[in-house]
Design a protein around this motif. Structure first.
Motif, PDB file in Angstrom:
ATOM      1  N   LEU A 151       0.820  -1.211   0.000  1.00 38.54           N
ATOM      2  CA  LEU A 151       0.000   0.000   0.000  1.00 38.54           C
ATOM      3  C   LEU A 151       0.855   1.264   0.000  1.00 38.54           C
ATOM      4  N   LEU A 152       2.000   1.217   0.704  1.00 39.22           N
ATOM      5  CA  LEU A 152       2.871   2.399   0.754  1.00 39.22           C
ATOM      6  C   LEU A 152       3.529   2.654  -0.595  1.00 39.22           C
ATOM      7  N   MET A 178      -4.507  -7.143  -3.844  1.00 39.04           N
ATOM      8  CA  MET A 178      -5.641  -6.536  -3.145  1.00 39.04           C
ATOM      9  C   MET A 178      -6.943  -7.200  -3.589  1.00 39.04           C
ATOM     10  N   SER A 179      -7.951  -7.087  -2.738  1.00 39.17           N
ATOM     11  CA  SER A 179      -9.274  -7.583  -3.119  1.00 39.17           C
ATOM     12  C   SER A 179      -9.859  -6.692  -4.203  1.00 39.17           C
ATOM     13  N   ALA A 180     -10.842  -7.241  -4.922  1.00 42.69           N
ATOM     14  CA  ALA A 180     -11.460  -6.483  -6.014  1.00 42.69           C
ATOM     15  C   ALA A 180     -12.103  -5.200  -5.502  1.00 42.69           C
ATOM     16  N   GLY A 181     -12.745  -5.268  -4.340  1.00 45.49           N
ATOM     17  CA  GLY A 181     -13.395  -4.086  -3.792  1.00 45.49           C
ATOM     18  C   GLY A 181     -12.403  -3.011  -3.416  1.00 45.49           C
ATOM     19  N   LEU A 182     -11.276  -3.411  -2.803  1.00 45.15           N
ATOM     20  CA  LEU A 182     -10.260  -2.434  -2.424  1.00 45.15           C
ATOM     21  C   LEU A 182      -9.611  -1.822  -3.657  1.00 45.15           C
ATOM     22  N   ALA A 183      -9.334  -2.642  -4.665  1.00 43.78           N
ATOM     23  CA  ALA A 183      -8.731  -2.133  -5.902  1.00 43.78           C
ATOM     24  C   ALA A 183      -9.661  -1.138  -6.578  1.00 43.78           C
ATOM     25  N   THR A 200      -7.599  -7.104   2.111  1.00 39.72           N
ATOM     26  CA  THR A 200      -9.038  -7.000   1.833  1.00 39.72           C
ATOM     27  C   THR A 200      -9.629  -5.667   2.273  1.00 39.72           C
ATOM     28  N   ARG A 201      -8.948  -5.000   3.187  1.00 39.40           N
ATOM     29  CA  ARG A 201      -9.486  -3.726   3.674  1.00 39.40           C
ATOM     30  C   ARG A 201      -8.340  -2.861   4.156  1.00 39.40           C
ATOM     31  N   GLN A 220     -11.163   4.759  -7.733  1.00 39.62           N
ATOM     32  CA  GLN A 220     -12.110   5.866  -7.573  1.00 39.62           C
ATOM     33  C   GLN A 220     -11.511   7.012  -6.757  1.00 39.62           C
ATOM     34  N   GLN A 221     -10.610   6.674  -5.831  1.00 39.14           N
ATOM     35  CA  GLN A 221     -10.050   7.691  -4.936  1.00 39.14           C
ATOM     36  C   GLN A 221      -8.648   8.155  -5.354  1.00 39.14           C
ATOM     37  N   ARG A 222      -8.250   7.805  -6.547  1.00 38.30           N
ATOM     38  CA  ARG A 222      -6.866   8.058  -6.958  1.00 38.30           C
ATOM     39  C   ARG A 222      -6.479   9.527  -6.858  1.00 38.30           C
TER      40      ARG A 222
END
Length: 520
Positions: free
Chosen positions: A441-442, A451-456, A514-515, A461-463
């Protein structure tokens, strides 16, 4: 609230048109017409409420196999309201205080209460006036004689014929015509029908179509009474002559009671109706008007009520406690996370453990067949119901994406999940692979590998906001494990060149993140 009122008005317009067409068709055949207007009044009140909120199950004899989801009346409609009538401004989360709606409801209740007070006061005043009137017998009928009021029928529980004193001086044939007319009102229970109608109007006094339906009902009562008098052997010429004579002599009348005379224009219309003869193609006219009436009534039933929850989620319905009970129970999210579903008021309460996105219980209201809207959020909960009639799967959809998809479990497993979460929090040890997930993540990768699909998807979206956030912090200088929080997440303190942030993450047994959350 405003959208629903406009919907109710639209339904009233359609039912008024249906009643008007049915009335015209019945007059061609000299049949009773008042019931169409009473039906329009009842439908204008009941239909908007039923279609917007009621669901039901088929009787057992009509069901086969597994328990079927309830039938929601709103779901059988097919004519959506125009967007102009629904979207009257920005929406707000369900459950938030709507001050405009509160004011409208208050005004509605005040108007209804005022109407009922006026009706009660009028009834009390009529009782007092009746004590001042003398009782006589005219053509075999016991009547109350007044100085100038009448002819009419007054009273609810024990209605009586009221006639003016001048009626005692007219020829007997006209007295007899008046008595037959008023007796017909009594036999048909028209006074009670008028009181019922005005009570219905008082329940929705802001709707102008209900007032018009009541006006048409009052006239239909008199037209039907004329038809009954003639059908029972009354002489058409003498009866019309009597109506004209009463109209010339009548000075005042009692409000909201069936009266022999109302206005000159309506009297002329009544006489024309009585004198009307069947025309050529009358049968086709009746058929066409009947089709119009059925069509408008069907249109009223098919107009879709406006949404009562945020757009895109659905509509609120009412489910019985026994139906809600099928969703109650435990659902397994992970080895340390579970969902507990319980009944709350007219909906469901959801308590999800070990989930930072749901730090406290939330509530959802039923939308229909196994669907619930989360209050205050653009989220919908879906349940899959098994053959035994109980939900075996729970899905939560947020902004069109499934964010939770879990299976039902039992209380014993739910207790074990709680115990594992408590043990993890007590041990304060990171997940295996937690440090690797932190470094991933860093590094802020462009793809979602590891990463999980939801996290990816959330990272994509938050890029833009994430890049601006990291630019202020600067390069990473150090990081350290800080423990396990109450949700079971690993917590790290990360030092940057221009500040410090906290990162939390969860890693599954396959090493997939996952989160993750990061905040300053």
């Amino acid at each position: 609230m405003i959208a629903w009122m406009m919907y109710a008005t639209l339904v009233s317009i359609a039912l008024s048109a249906a009643a008007l067409a049915a009335e015209r068709a019945s007059r061609v055949r000299h049949r009773a017409t008042r019931w169409f207007w009473l039906g329009a009044l009842v439908g204008s009140l009941v239909l908007p409420v039923l279609m917007a909120s009621v669901s039901f199950h088929l009787p057992g004899m009509l069901r086969s196999g597994a328990m079927r989801p309830p039938i929601v009346l709103r779901d059988v409609t097919s004519i959506p309201m125009p967007a102009l009538l629904v979207h009257l401004g920005g929406g707000q989360p369900y459950g938030a205080v709507d001050h405009v709606a509160t004011m409208i409801r208050g005004g509605w209740m005040a108007m209804s209460l005022l109407m009922f007070i006026v009706l009660i006061a009028g009834s009390v005043q009529l009782r007092r006036r009746k004590r001042e009137w003398s009782e006589r017998t005219v053509c075999g009928e016991r009547v109350l004689v007044t100085s100038e009021v009448g002819p009419a029928v007054a009273g609810l529980l024990r209605p009586q014929i009221v006639v003016p004193a001048w009626l005692l001086d007219v020829p007997e044939r006209q007295q007899r015509a008046v008595m037959v007319h008023e007796r017909s009102h009594l036999d048909a229970r028209d006074p009670q029908l008028v009181v019922l109608a005005v009570t219905l109007v008082a329940l929705m006094p802001w709707n102008p179509l209900l007032w018009w339906q009541f006006f048409r009902l009052r006239r239909a009562i008199e037209v039907d009474c004329d038809a009954r008098v003639l059908r029972n052997g009354g002489n058409l010429g003498e009866y019309c002559e009597t109506l004209i004579h009463v109209g010339e002599l009548q000075v005042s009348r009692i409000v909201l009671v069936p009266a022999m005379f109302e206005s000159c224009s309506f009297l002329e219309q009544r006489i024309k109706i009585m004198l009307a003869q069947p025309r050529k193609w009358a049968g086709l006219t009746v058929l066409a008007l009947a089709c119009v009436s059925f069509g408008m009534a069907a249109f009223a039933a098919q107009v879709t009520p406006p949404e009562s929850v945020p757009a895109g989620t659905g509509h609120i319905v009412t489910l019985t406690p026994s139906v809600l009970d099928r969703y109650v129970g435990y659902y397994k999210v992970s080895a340390i996370s579970r969902v507990v579903v319980t009944q709350a008021d007219k909906g469901l309460k959801f308590d999800i453990s070990a989930q930072a996105a749901a730090p406290k219980p939330f509530y959802a209201v039923p939308l229909g067949a196994n669907r619930f809207a989360v209050q205050g959020q653009p989220a919908v909960v879906h349940f899959d119901v098994g053959a035994k009639g109980r939900a075996n799967r729970l899905k939560i959809e947020y902004k069109g994406h499934v964010v939770l998809d879990v299976q039902r479990t039992d209380k014993a497993e739910a207790d074990r999940i709680e115990a594992r979460l408590a043990a993890r929090i007590k041990a304060q040890k990171p997940y295996p692979g937690s440090l690797k997930g932190l470094k991933l993540l860093l590094s802020d990768p462009d793809n979602g590998a590891g990463m999980s699909a939801g996290l990816a998807r959330a990272r994509v979206q938050q890029r833009a906001s994430r890049e601006a956030y990291l630019a202020k912090l600067g390069p990473v200088q150090s990081y350290a494990f800080a423990g396990v929080n109450r949700f079971g997440d690993d917590v790290y303190t990360v030092r940057h060149a221009h500040g410090t942030e906290t990162m939390t993450l969860v890693v599954d047994r396959h090493g997939i993140v996952t989160r993750a959350f990061r905040y300053r």
